[in-house]
Write a protein that holds these residues in place. Structure first.
Motif, short mmCIF file in Angstrom:
data_model
loop_
_atom_site.label_atom_id
_atom_site.label_comp_id
_atom_site.label_asym_id
_atom_site.label_seq_id
_atom_site.Cartn_x
_atom_site.Cartn_y
_atom_site.Cartn_z
N THR A 223 -9.37 8.16 6.57
CA THR A 223 -8.00 7.62 6.51
C THR A 223 -7.56 7.20 7.91
OG1 THR A 223 -7.44 9.05 4.62
CG2 THR A 223 -5.61 8.06 5.84
N GLY A 224 -7.50 5.89 8.13
CA GLY A 224 -7.09 5.38 9.42
C GLY A 224 -5.59 5.34 9.58
N ALA A 225 -5.13 4.94 10.74
CA ALA A 225 -3.70 4.95 11.04
C ALA A 225 -2.92 4.02 10.12
CB ALA A 225 -3.47 4.55 12.51
N ASP A 226 -3.45 2.83 9.89
CA ASP A 226 -2.76 1.87 9.02
C ASP A 226 -2.70 2.38 7.59
OD1 ASP A 226 -2.37 0.21 11.17
OD2 ASP A 226 -4.02 -1.14 10.68
N GLU A 227 -3.82 2.92 7.11
CA GLU A 227 -3.83 3.43 5.74
C GLU A 227 -2.87 4.61 5.59
OE1 GLU A 227 -6.83 5.41 2.40
OE2 GLU A 227 -7.66 4.65 4.29
N PHE A 228 -2.80 5.47 6.61
CA PHE A 228 -1.89 6.61 6.54
C PHE A 228 -0.45 6.13 6.40
CE2 PHE A 228 0.85 9.89 8.34
CZ PHE A 228 0.45 10.99 7.60
N GLU A 229 -0.07 5.13 7.15
CA GLU A 229 1.29 4.60 7.03
C GLU A 229 1.54 4.02 5.66
OE1 GLU A 229 3.17 2.46 10.12
OE2 GLU A 229 1.91 3.28 11.71
N ARG A 230 0.52 3.40 5.06
CA ARG A 230 0.69 2.89 3.69
C ARG A 230 0.86 4.03 2.70
NH1 ARG A 230 -3.41 -0.79 5.39
NH2 ARG A 230 -5.01 0.39 4.27
N GLY A 234 4.13 4.48 0.42
CA GLY A 234 3.87 4.10 -0.96
C GLY A 234 3.37 2.68 -1.14
N ARG A 235 2.94 2.04 -0.07
CA ARG A 235 2.46 0.66 -0.16
C ARG A 235 0.96 0.62 -0.44
NH1 ARG A 235 2.47 -1.60 4.60
NH2 ARG A 235 3.12 0.21 5.82
N ALA A 236 0.60 -0.13 -1.49
CA ALA A 236 -0.81 -0.40 -1.81
C ALA A 236 -1.59 0.86 -2.17
CB ALA A 236 -1.49 -1.14 -0.65
N ILE A 237 -0.93 1.89 -2.67
CA ILE A 237 -1.65 3.11 -3.06
C ILE A 237 -2.63 2.81 -4.19
CG2 ILE A 237 -1.36 5.33 -4.23
CD1 ILE A 237 0.95 5.92 -2.46
N GLY A 238 -2.20 2.01 -5.17
CA GLY A 238 -3.08 1.69 -6.30
C GLY A 238 -4.37 1.06 -5.84
N ARG A 239 -4.28 0.14 -4.90
CA ARG A 239 -5.48 -0.53 -4.40
C ARG A 239 -6.35 0.44 -3.59
NH1 ARG A 239 -3.11 -4.38 -2.11
NH2 ARG A 239 -3.20 -3.79 0.09
N ASN A 240 -5.72 1.28 -2.78
CA ASN A 240 -6.47 2.22 -1.94
C ASN A 240 -7.30 3.19 -2.77
OD1 ASN A 240 -5.37 1.09 0.33
ND2 ASN A 240 -3.93 2.74 0.74
N PHE A 241 -6.77 3.60 -3.93
CA PHE A 241 -7.42 4.64 -4.72
C PHE A 241 -7.96 4.13 -6.05
CE2 PHE A 241 -4.47 7.05 -1.98
CZ PHE A 241 -5.38 7.90 -1.37
N ALA A 242 -8.20 2.83 -6.16
CA ALA A 242 -8.68 2.25 -7.42
C ALA A 242 -10.00 2.88 -7.85
CB ALA A 242 -8.81 0.75 -7.29
N ALA A 243 -10.93 3.03 -6.90
CA ALA A 243 -12.24 3.61 -7.24
C ALA A 243 -12.10 5.06 -7.66
CB ALA A 243 -13.18 3.48 -6.04
N ASP A 244 -11.25 5.80 -6.97
CA ASP A 244 -11.03 7.22 -7.33
C ASP A 244 -10.51 7.34 -8.75
OD1 ASP A 244 -10.90 8.88 -4.43
OD2 ASP A 244 -10.46 6.75 -4.33
N ARG A 245 -9.56 6.49 -9.11
CA ARG A 245 -8.97 6.58 -10.44
C ARG A 245 -9.97 6.23 -11.52
NH1 ARG A 245 -2.99 3.93 -9.10
NH2 ARG A 245 -2.15 5.81 -8.12
N ALA A 246 -10.84 5.26 -11.25
CA ALA A 246 -11.87 4.91 -12.23
C ALA A 246 -12.82 6.08 -12.46
CB ALA A 246 -12.63 3.68 -11.77
#
Length: 269
Positions: A223-230, A234-246
């Motif tokens: 988890t990088g700095a930019d991703e942590f801020e997202r 709450g920005r782009a959480i669905g995209r970040n964890f799409a593989a995990d949810r599948a």
């Protein structure tokens, strides 16, 4: 003040370590990254709450959350939470919640099976004295939804009772090992006396999820700095964890099939 209907980021940490074990590496964060992430929360005006405090506010009609609430949670009970995370949390005055697997902690209740060096009970007490809420995470960290009722009750009660004996108060909050639960598991958690429970879900927590299915977002080694801020905004959480949810959906089908087979076997015995 925020309203009680807003979504809240609940951050799920595990190990904080410079050289984590192979088993915990992916879900660990380095001490430097953890310190920077806490600085981000402070710079952006977040107010960390404990799990018990968030649930209490959401139970209160008209209860208002502070501006930019966030939860900092740790699962399992790794020693680095005391060594590395505690000084940073104390520096910022941040509340946190530690969910302990009592059979993994060092001491008389240790059953083996821990994935890395764990906290001992003196360290847990120091965390509690510094303002961390200590919650339950089962006794031996099994997949709770795969257990028989007797085994499930043992895991929950043994965890609850050990924490109560060691700290002098019963734990109010619980986190499901691996994030897995079911209606039966949630009912048993409630019956054991836990007032709220956290899953994973990799989404923001909302009051409508109910007190026994609050979602969290995973913080990883990558988890990088930019991703942590997202994550915290709450920005782009669905995209970040799409593989995990599948993967989670697929494995849920497998676990349900296993439960059906076990029930069929027990019914024939």
């Amino acid at each position: 003040m925020s309203t009680s209907t807003e979504s809240v980021p609940i951050l799920m940490y595990h190990s904080v370590a410079r050289v984590p074990s192979a088993a915990t590496h992916g879900l660990s964060v380095s001490p430097d990254d953890f310190e920077r992430q806490m600085e981000v929360l402070g710079e952006q005006g977040f107010t960390p709450l404990t799990a018990a405090r968030l649930a209490a506010l959401w139970r209160t009609r008209g209860g208002a959350l502070p501006e930019r609430p966030v939860l900092i949670t740790f699962d399992d009970g790794y020693e680095g939470v005391h060594r590395y995370a505690l000084p940073v949390l104390a520096k910022h005055g941040f509340a946190s919640t530690l969910f302990v697997s009592t059979g993994w902690l060092r001491g008389e209740y240790d059953t083996g099976g821990a994935l890395d060096r764990m906290l001992d009970w003196d360290q847990v007490r120091e965390l509690a004295a510094a303002g961390a809420e200590i919650g339950g995470h089962s006794h031996t960290h099994p997949q709770l939804d795969q257990l028989s009722d007797d085994a499930l009750r043992f895991e929950l009660r043994r965890c609850r009772d050990i924490v109560a004996d060691e700290l002098g108060t019963r734990p109010a909050s619980f986190a499901y090992p691996y994030g897995y639960s079911s209606r039966r598991v949630r009912e048993r958690v409630r019956e054991t006396g836990f007032r709220q429970a956290l899953a994973v879900g990799n989404g923001l927590a909302r009051r409508a999820q109910g007190p026994y299915a609050l979602r969290r977002v995973t913080v990883r080694r990558t988890t990088g700095a930019d991703e942590f801020e997202r994550l915290v905004t709450g920005r782009a959480i669905g995209r970040n964890f799409a593989a995990d949810r599948a993967l989670t959906k697929g494995y849920a089908v497998i676990r349900r099939a296993r439960q059906v087979r076990r029930k069929a076997i027990r019914s024939r015995v």
